[in-house]
Scaffold this motif. Structure first.
Motif, mmCIF file in Angstrom:
data_model
loop_
_atom_site.group_PDB
_atom_site.id
_atom_site.type_symbol
_atom_site.label_atom_id
_atom_site.label_comp_id
_atom_site.label_asym_id
_atom_site.label_seq_id
_atom_site.Cartn_x
_atom_site.Cartn_y
_atom_site.Cartn_z
ATOM 1 N N GLY A 65 -19.348 -11.375 30.468
ATOM 2 C CA GLY A 65 -20.018 -12.718 31.147
ATOM 3 C C GLY A 65 -18.520 -13.906 31.588
ATOM 4 N N ALA A 66 -16.690 -13.428 30.877
ATOM 5 C CA ALA A 66 -16.160 -13.616 31.474
ATOM 6 C C ALA A 66 -15.194 -13.813 32.355
ATOM 7 C CB ALA A 66 -15.558 -13.501 30.299
ATOM 8 N N ALA A 97 -34.847 -15.092 35.798
ATOM 9 C CA ALA A 97 -34.215 -13.744 36.085
ATOM 10 C C ALA A 97 -32.796 -13.929 36.743
ATOM 11 C CB ALA A 97 -34.872 -12.067 36.278
ATOM 12 N N MET A 98 -31.339 -13.374 36.571
ATOM 13 C CA MET A 98 -30.567 -13.480 37.177
ATOM 14 C C MET A 98 -29.832 -11.838 37.492
ATOM 15 S SD MET A 98 -27.123 -14.921 35.595
ATOM 16 C CE MET A 98 -27.252 -14.048 34.276
ATOM 17 N N LEU A 99 -28.782 -11.940 39.169
ATOM 18 C CA LEU A 99 -28.060 -11.508 38.585
ATOM 19 C C LEU A 99 -27.137 -11.367 38.342
ATOM 20 C CD1 LEU A 99 -27.941 -7.934 40.249
ATOM 21 C CD2 LEU A 99 -27.577 -8.899 42.338
ATOM 22 N N LEU A 100 -26.125 -10.621 37.771
ATOM 23 C CA LEU A 100 -24.355 -10.823 37.217
ATOM 24 C C LEU A 100 -23.532 -9.323 37.429
ATOM 25 C CD1 LEU A 100 -23.563 -13.323 34.948
ATOM 26 C CD2 LEU A 100 -22.453 -10.703 34.865
ATOM 27 N N VAL A 101 -22.940 -9.704 38.886
ATOM 28 C CA VAL A 101 -21.877 -8.723 38.997
ATOM 29 C C VAL A 101 -20.627 -9.115 37.677
ATOM 30 C CG1 VAL A 101 -20.445 -7.544 40.664
ATOM 31 C CG2 VAL A 101 -22.996 -8.379 41.212
ATOM 32 N N ALA A 102 -20.084 -8.868 37.322
ATOM 33 C CA ALA A 102 -18.745 -8.911 36.399
ATOM 34 C C ALA A 102 -17.734 -8.275 37.360
ATOM 35 C CB ALA A 102 -18.897 -7.917 35.156
ATOM 36 N N LYS A 103 -16.710 -9.291 36.269
ATOM 37 C CA LYS A 103 -15.824 -8.745 37.129
ATOM 38 C C LYS A 103 -14.906 -7.731 37.516
ATOM 39 C CE LYS A 103 -12.779 -10.995 33.590
ATOM 40 N NZ LYS A 103 -11.448 -12.076 32.995
ATOM 41 N N GLY A 104 -15.971 -6.476 36.525
ATOM 42 C CA GLY A 104 -15.268 -4.318 36.881
ATOM 43 C C GLY A 104 -15.876 -3.863 37.485
ATOM 44 N N ALA A 105 -16.674 -5.314 38.933
ATOM 45 C CA ALA A 105 -17.944 -5.014 39.627
ATOM 46 C C ALA A 105 -17.834 -5.538 40.673
ATOM 47 C CB ALA A 105 -19.016 -4.014 38.923
ATOM 48 N N ARG A 106 -18.413 -5.029 41.481
ATOM 49 C CA ARG A 106 -18.738 -5.743 43.065
ATOM 50 C C ARG A 106 -19.961 -5.131 43.714
ATOM 51 N NH1 ARG A 106 -16.581 -2.589 47.281
ATOM 52 N NH2 ARG A 106 -16.075 -3.670 48.169
ATOM 53 N N LEU A 107 -20.391 -6.885 44.453
ATOM 54 C CA LEU A 107 -21.845 -6.338 45.123
ATOM 55 C C LEU A 107 -21.861 -6.421 46.238
ATOM 56 C CD1 LEU A 107 -25.247 -6.590 45.420
ATOM 57 C CD2 LEU A 107 -24.524 -9.373 45.275
ATOM 58 N N VAL A 108 -22.451 -5.372 47.199
ATOM 59 C CA VAL A 108 -22.063 -5.487 48.810
ATOM 60 C C VAL A 108 -23.609 -5.363 49.441
ATOM 61 C CG1 VAL A 108 -21.290 -3.401 50.388
ATOM 62 C CG2 VAL A 108 -19.811 -3.715 48.507
ATOM 63 N N ALA A 109 -23.457 -6.566 50.010
ATOM 64 C CA ALA A 109 -24.863 -6.436 50.724
ATOM 65 C C ALA A 109 -24.813 -7.372 51.858
ATOM 66 C CB ALA A 109 -25.807 -7.742 49.839
ATOM 67 N N GLU A 110 -24.327 -6.031 52.888
ATOM 68 C CA GLU A 110 -23.788 -6.286 54.161
ATOM 69 C C GLU A 110 -25.481 -6.330 55.305
ATOM 70 O OE1 GLU A 110 -20.633 -3.791 55.078
ATOM 71 O OE2 GLU A 110 -19.640 -5.831 54.301
#
Length: 477
Positions: free
Chosen positions: A164-165, A99-112
Motif C-alpha cells: 500500500g506504499a 470493493a477497491m482495485l488497487l495497483v501497487a507501485k510495482g505494477a501498471r494498469l493499462v485501460a485503453e
C-alpha cells in the motif's frame, strides 16, 4: 456576428491531439441516457456477457488481461502487485459494495478504450449512489511532498502492508495508461454523505510519474472525483460530473499539468477544484515538491440552484485553496456557483500570494439569489483579510466578467446529458498566452477559454468539436 463568420471560426478551431471526433457519428444532446453507464457495446464486444468473478482479496502478480467477452465482477478488494493489468476496449468491470482495485507501485494498469468502446468501472449492485464501491487507486514511486517512500493512501491497506506504499525518487514512474475510461459511483461515503474512509475519490493517483497517461476519463457521481496525491504527470480531456464533495483535488506535492477538463458540481458540493494539504501537515522539506499544478482550458460548472431547496446561498465553490496549497489556472471558464467563484480559505494560503493565481479566464453567472457574492471580500472568511475580489479582478490577471451565462445546458442533473458548449463571444477573444513552457510537449495550443471549442450557432458544429460526445454517460443511479 453572422452565421457565415461563425461557421468559418468554428471550422478553423484546432482539435486537440487524440480527439477522435473526426471519425463521424453524432449524439442527440437532449436524449435521455440509460439508467446505468455499463451498457456500452463496441469493439466486437457481445451485448450479453457471462460473468467472470474475481474473489475478494485476489492478488494479481503477473501480466493479466480482462477482455470484453465477460463482465468482470470484483467480489472484494483486488490488488495488482506485479506485471500489467490490461483492460481491453468495451470491457465492463463491476465491483461489490466497498470493493477497491488497487495497483501497487510495482505494477501498471493499462485501460485503453475508444470513443465507440469505452471501458467502464462501476458498481455491481443497483440502484447506485456515490461511494457505492471504493474506486481505483494507482500507486507510484515518483517524488511527493511527504518526503517518504512509504507513504500510503489512508484506509486502503494496513499500515504494515508494503503493497500500500507510494512515493520515491523515480520521477518518470509509470503507473499505466487510462484512455476512454469511465469510473462511476465510487469513492467512499456513508448514507449521510459524510466521507468515512479515504480515498474519497473515485480515481486516485498517488506518486505517479511523468510516463503515466490519463486522457479522456470521466468520473461520475463519486464522493470526490479525481484525487491527485503527489507525483507529476499530465492529464487531459477529463470529465468530472456530480461529485458529492470535490471534483479534482490535489495535494502532497502534486506538480502536474491538466488541460481540457470539465467539472460539473453536485448541489451543495464543496469545490470543483481544490488544492489542499492535510490540516496541520507541514510545508514539504527543502528540495521536496509541494502541491502546485498548472491547469489550462478548464470548464467549472456550479449547481446554480438545482438542489431540492433551489440551492440559494449554497456553498459550492469553483476554485478553493487551503493549508498553503498552490496552483495556477489559465484560460478557463467558471460559471454558476452558489458559493464563490474562487476562495482562499486560510491565512497560510493567503500569505503565499502571488504564488498562485487564476489568469486570462472568464467568470459568469453568479446567481442573484446568493448573499455571498462572486468573490469573498477582505472582511470575509479566515484568510487574514485577503481581498479575493480585488486580487482576481486585477487588470494584470486578464480575467473577464461578461455577466451573462455562456453554456447552453451545463446544469443538467444526472439522468440527462448536459451540453457544456458555448458561443464564441468572450471565450475566443484575444489575447492568449503561449502556454506553460515546462509542459510544452503536453500543452495543446487552443485559441479559446474553457475545455471545449466554442461552437457558435452553426448546426452540426457541436458534433465536430465537442470531445465529450459518444463515450460519456450521466446516469442518475
Amino acid at each position: 456576428m453572422s452565421v457565415t463568420t461563425i461557421l468559418f471560426v468554428a471550422s478553423c478551431i484546432r482539435l486537440a491531439p487524440g480527439d477522435d471526433r473526426r471519425d463521424g457519428g453524432s449524439v442527440d444532446a437532449t436524449q435521455q441516457v440509460p439508467d446505468t453507464g455499463v451498457a456500452d457495446s463496441g469493439a466486437g464486444c457481445p451485448a450479453e456477457r457471462p460473468e467472470e468473478r474475481i474473489a475478494a482479496a485476489t492478488t494479481i502478480s503477473s501480466d493479466t488481461t480482462w477482455d470484453c467477452a465477460h463482465d468482470w465482477i470484483l467480489d472484494g478488494d483486488v490488488l495488482v502487485t506485479g506485471g500489467t493489468l490490461t483492460v481491453e476496449p468495451g470491457t465492463r468491470v463491476r465491483a461489490a459494495d466497498g470493493a477497491m482495485l488497487l495497483v501497487a507501485k510495482g505494477a501498471r494498469l493499462v485501460a485503453e478504450g475508444t470513443r465507440a468502446a469505452p471501458i467502464v468501472f462501476g458498481p455491481s449492485t443497483e440502484p447506485a449512489a456515490p461511494g457505492q464501491w471504493r474506486g481505483i487507486v494507482l500507486l507510484g514511486a515518483a517524488p511527493t511532498g511527504l518526503n517518504s517512500t512509504t507513504s500510503r493512501v489512508p484506509d486502503t491497506l494496513d499500515a504494515g502492508d508494503a503493497r500500500g506504499a507510494f512515493g520515491g525518487n523515480v520521477a518518470d514512474h509509470d503507473c499505466g495508461s487510462l484512455r476512454y475510461v469511465r469510473v462511476e459511483f465510487a469513492g467512499d461515503s456513508d448514507a449521510a454523505g459524510n466521507v468515512v474512509d479515504q480515498p474519497a475519490a473515485g480515481l486516485t493517483l498517488a506518486g505517479c510519474g511523468t510516463r503515466t497517461r490519463v486522457d479522456h476519463v470521466q468520473v461520475h457521481r463519486s464522493s470526490d472525483g479525481l484525487g491527485l496525491v503527489g507525483g507529476r504527470f499530465a492529464a487531459s480531456h477529463l470529465v468530472i460530473t456530480a461529485p458529492r464533495f470535490d471534483g479534482i483535488e490535489w495535494g502532497a506535492g502534486y506538480t502536474g499539468f491538466i488541460q481540457f477538463a470539465i467539472v460539473q458540481t453536485f448541489p451543495d458540493a464543496t469545490a470543483a477544484l481544490k488544492g489542499s494539504r492535510r490540516e496541520g501537515q507541514p510545508v514539504p522539506p527543502a528540495g521536496e515538491p509541494e502541491a502546485n499544478p498548472t491547469l489550462y482550458n478548464v470548464t467549472l460548472v456550479g449547481a446554480r440552484g438545482t438542489g431540492p431547496d433551489g440551492g440559494a446561498n449554497g456553498t459550492e465553490v469553483g476554485v478553493a485553496l487551503q493549508y498553503g496549497s498552490l496552483g495556477s489556472v489559465h484560460t478557463s471558464l467558471v460559471q454558476g456557483f452558489e458559493g464563490y467563484w474562487a476562495n482562499v480559505l486560510d491565512a497560510e494560503t493567503a500569505a503565499r500570494v502571488p504564488m498562485f493565481g487564476i489568469r486570462d479566464s472568464v467568470f459568469v453567472d453568479a446567481p442573484a439569489s446568493t448573499t455571498r457574492g462572486q468573490f469573498p471580500g477582505a472582511d470575509e472568511d479566515g484568510d487574514e483579510g485577503m481581498d479575493e475580489s480585488a486580487y482576481f479582478r486585477m487588470a494584470t490577471a486578464g480575467n473577464r466578467f461578461p455577466g451573462a451565462a455562456l453554456m447552453r445546458n451545463a446544469y443538467a442533473l444526472p439522468g440527462t446529458e448536459p451540453d457544456f458548449t458555448a458561443g464564441l463571444a468572450v471565450i475566443a477573444d484575444e489575447p492568449f498566452d503561449d502556454g506553460p513552457s515546462e509542459w510544452a510537449s503536453d500543452y495543446v495550443e487552443a485559441d479559446y477559454r474553457g475545455a471545449i471549442p466554442p461552437v457558435g450557432e452553426t448546426p452540426g458544429a457541436r458534433d465536430a468539436l465537442d470531445w465529450t460526445l459518444g463515450w460519456t454517460r450521466y446516469p442518475a443511479d
